[in-house]
Motif scaffolding. Structure first.
Motif, PDB file in Angstrom:
ATOM      1  N   LYS A 137       0.847  -1.192   0.000  1.00 44.62           N
ATOM      2  CA  LYS A 137       0.000   0.000   0.000  1.00 44.62           C
ATOM      3  C   LYS A 137       0.885   1.246   0.000  1.00 44.62           C
ATOM      4  O   LYS A 137       1.903   1.291   0.701  1.00 44.62           O
ATOM      5  CB  LYS A 137      -0.923   0.023   1.222  1.00 44.62           C
ATOM      6  CG  LYS A 137      -1.858  -1.178   1.323  1.00 44.62           C
ATOM      7  CD  LYS A 137      -2.835  -1.209   0.150  1.00 44.62           C
ATOM      8  CE  LYS A 137      -3.818  -2.371   0.290  1.00 44.62           C
ATOM      9  NZ  LYS A 137      -4.749  -2.441  -0.865  1.00 44.62           N
ATOM     10  N   VAL A 138       0.489   2.263  -0.762  1.00 38.37           N
ATOM     11  CA  VAL A 138       1.267   3.502  -0.855  1.00 38.37           C
ATOM     12  C   VAL A 138       0.332   4.682  -0.617  1.00 38.37           C
ATOM     13  O   VAL A 138      -0.531   4.987  -1.449  1.00 38.37           O
ATOM     14  CB  VAL A 138       1.945   3.641  -2.232  1.00 38.37           C
ATOM     15  CG1 VAL A 138       2.823   4.894  -2.260  1.00 38.37           C
ATOM     16  CG2 VAL A 138       2.769   2.408  -2.567  1.00 38.37           C
ATOM     17  N   ALA A 139       0.491   5.346   0.521  1.00 39.21           N
ATOM     18  CA  ALA A 139      -0.310   6.525   0.827  1.00 39.21           C
ATOM     19  C   ALA A 139       0.242   7.722   0.053  1.00 39.21           C
ATOM     20  O   ALA A 139       1.447   7.984   0.074  1.00 39.21           O
ATOM     21  CB  ALA A 139      -0.275   6.811   2.328  1.00 39.21           C
ATOM     22  N   LEU A 140      -0.637   8.443  -0.626  1.00 36.02           N
ATOM     23  CA  LEU A 140      -0.228   9.576  -1.447  1.00 36.02           C
ATOM     24  C   LEU A 140      -0.490  10.905  -0.741  1.00 36.02           C
ATOM     25  O   LEU A 140      -1.186  10.970   0.267  1.00 36.02           O
ATOM     26  CB  LEU A 140      -0.985   9.549  -2.783  1.00 36.02           C
ATOM     27  CG  LEU A 140      -0.867   8.275  -3.624  1.00 36.02           C
ATOM     28  CD1 LEU A 140      -1.562   8.473  -4.970  1.00 36.02           C
ATOM     29  CD2 LEU A 140       0.578   7.871  -3.820  1.00 36.02           C
ATOM     30  N   GLY A 141       0.070  11.951  -1.299  1.00 28.76           N
ATOM     31  CA  GLY A 141      -0.143  13.293  -0.754  1.00 28.76           C
ATOM     32  C   GLY A 141       0.828  13.615   0.352  1.00 28.76           C
ATOM     33  O   GLY A 141       2.048  13.483   0.185  1.00 28.76           O
ATOM     34  N   SER A 142       0.325  14.024   1.501  1.00 30.83           N
ATOM     35  CA  SER A 142       1.157  14.490   2.611  1.00 30.83           C
ATOM     36  C   SER A 142       1.622  13.329   3.484  1.00 30.83           C
ATOM     37  O   SER A 142       1.294  13.234   4.677  1.00 30.83           O
ATOM     38  CB  SER A 142       0.376  15.519   3.434  1.00 30.83           C
ATOM     39  OG  SER A 142      -0.042  16.587   2.602  1.00 30.83           O
ATOM     40  N   HIS A 143       2.399  12.453   2.880  1.00 30.35           N
ATOM     41  CA  HIS A 143       2.948  11.284   3.557  1.00 30.35           C
ATOM     42  C   HIS A 143       4.404  11.102   3.146  1.00 30.35           C
ATOM     43  O   HIS A 143       4.829  11.547   2.078  1.00 30.35           O
ATOM     44  CB  HIS A 143       2.150  10.024   3.197  1.00 30.35           C
ATOM     45  CG  HIS A 143       0.740  10.032   3.672  1.00 30.35           C
ATOM     46  ND1 HIS A 143       0.379   9.637   4.943  1.00 30.35           N
ATOM     47  CD2 HIS A 143      -0.404  10.424   3.055  1.00 30.35           C
ATOM     48  CE1 HIS A 143      -0.931   9.765   5.081  1.00 30.35           C
ATOM     49  NE2 HIS A 143      -1.430  10.234   3.953  1.00 30.35           N
ATOM     50  N   GLY A 144       5.156  10.424   3.999  1.00 30.59           N
ATOM     51  CA  GLY A 144       6.541  10.113   3.674  1.00 30.59           C
ATOM     52  C   GLY A 144       7.326  11.337   3.268  1.00 30.59           C
ATOM     53  O   GLY A 144       7.225  12.402   3.886  1.00 30.59           O
ATOM     54  N   ALA A 145       8.116  11.200   2.215  1.00 30.32           N
ATOM     55  CA  ALA A 145       8.949  12.305   1.751  1.00 30.32           C
ATOM     56  C   ALA A 145       8.131  13.488   1.265  1.00 30.32           C
ATOM     57  O   ALA A 145       8.657  14.600   1.130  1.00 30.32           O
ATOM     58  CB  ALA A 145       9.869  11.818   0.634  1.00 30.32           C
ATOM     59  N   GLY A 146       6.856  13.273   0.984  1.00 24.11           N
ATOM     60  CA  GLY A 146       5.987  14.366   0.542  1.00 24.11           C
ATOM     61  C   GLY A 146       5.320  15.132   1.656  1.00 24.11           C
ATOM     62  O   GLY A 146       4.567  16.084   1.395  1.00 24.11           O
TER      63      GLY A 146
END
Length: 326
Positions: A137-146
């Motif tokens: 699963k890959v959370a997009l937007g304001s997650h991880g390096a973002g």
């Protein structure tokens, strides 16, 4: 197909973030080493272990790739990932020890409203945490390096996209969008990437009726007075069986996606960089397969950039609003 980079079978993504600092780390890894390459087109990159990814170097495969915030401080994230890999017995055999190979790249998110007055660099711990959280699963937007990424006038974010080609090969992109320029046309809601959108994956608005003067784009430098506080960093991945030289060409083609989706891109104040990752699961079958892979790389990167900005969510103290608030 989830329309994310883990659609390339065998690849895993882990993410961790510190919402108080407004920063984070994204790790791409696999249960076995994979071929990696890199191409840098920005004028202000921050990297670790990228020289070894040249096709003429001894090491051809890596254990993980890391994208991190924090500018030069964020390079410590790869150390946390390497420590975790070493504990698992992973790494390049060097005499009696194994040395995990973890190339990384960073973006500048030090003026995004987060608390940067830390007593101990947080990135090594974030790297270890991100690796531990790996999955499909890959959370997009304001997650991880973002987490703390910004573009000119809008909050940036982590984006991903994928496609399965008629040959059966999968090509996908993962990107932390923190550009000097804009992902949208002027101050509006329409994305530069609109001609390449798949369905309504980033709003389905198409292109606007008119365009601003192309010779005078809006930049983060104009809005914030920070000419060097940028960098978009990403990964192009495939399951194709290609060597490091071919993979370098694939990463290079991915930069077309930067140019389509961000205006301006590849500036002296951006450290724009794309890693390549290939699992080698599916051989090429024809002379045009490599051409198709490269074109797909440019398209999925274009789409991933818009998806990252589209998915961003607001946080207290953000210098700019999110796309969803415009």
């Amino acid at each position: 197909m989830q329309n994310v980079i883990t659609d390339v079978e065998g690849l895993l993504v882990g993410q961790a973030q510190d919402d108080k600092v407004k920063t984070g780390v994204t790790v791409l890894t696999s249960d076995r080493p994979f071929t990696a390459a890199v191409h840098v087109m920005g004028g202000a990159p921050g990297t670790r272990e990228t020289d070894l990814l040249a096709p003429d170097k001894t090491v051809q495969k890596v254990d993980a790739l890391v994208l991190a915030g924090g500018s030069a401080f964020g390079l410590d994230a790869a150390g946390g990932v390497a420590d975790a890999l070493r504990e698992e017995g992973r790494g390049f055999v060097a005499g009696p020890v194994r040395v995990p190979i973890v190339p990384s790249a960073i973006l500048f998110d030090l003026v995004n409203g987060g608390d940067k007055d830390w007593a101990r660099n947080p990135y090594k711990a974030l790297g270890r945490e991100a690796y531990a959280a790996r999955g499909t699963k890959v959370a997009l937007g304001s997650h991880g390096a973002g987490t703390g990424a910004m573009t000119a006038g809008l909050k940036g974010g982590l984006g991903s996209a994928s496609v399965r080609l008629p040959t059966g090969h999968v090509v996908a992109a993962l990107v932390a969008v923190n550009a000097l320029g804009t992902a949208t046309v002027g101050a509006g809601r329409h994305f530069w990437a609109a001609p390449w959108e798949d369905g309504a994956e980033f709003g389905g608005l198409g292109l606007p009726a008119s365009f601003p003067d192309p010779h005078h784009p809006v930049t983060k430098a104009e809005l914030m007075g920070i000419s060097k506080g940028n960098t978009t960093i990403g990964i192009i991945a495939t399951d194709a069986d290609i060597d490091q030289a071919q993979l370098t060409r694939l990463a290079t083609a991915g930069h077309d996606g930067f140019a389509r989706a961000l205006v301006p891109s590849h500036t002296p104040a951006d450290g724009d960089l794309i890693f390549g990752a290939a699992t080698g699961a599916k051989p090429l079958s024809g002379e045009f397969d490599m051409l198709a892979l490269c074109h797909a790389a440019s398209v999925v990167m274009t789409r991933a950039i818009a998806r990252g900005v589209h998915a961003a969510t607001p946080a207290a103290g953000d210098p700019f609003p999110c796309w969803s608030e415009v």
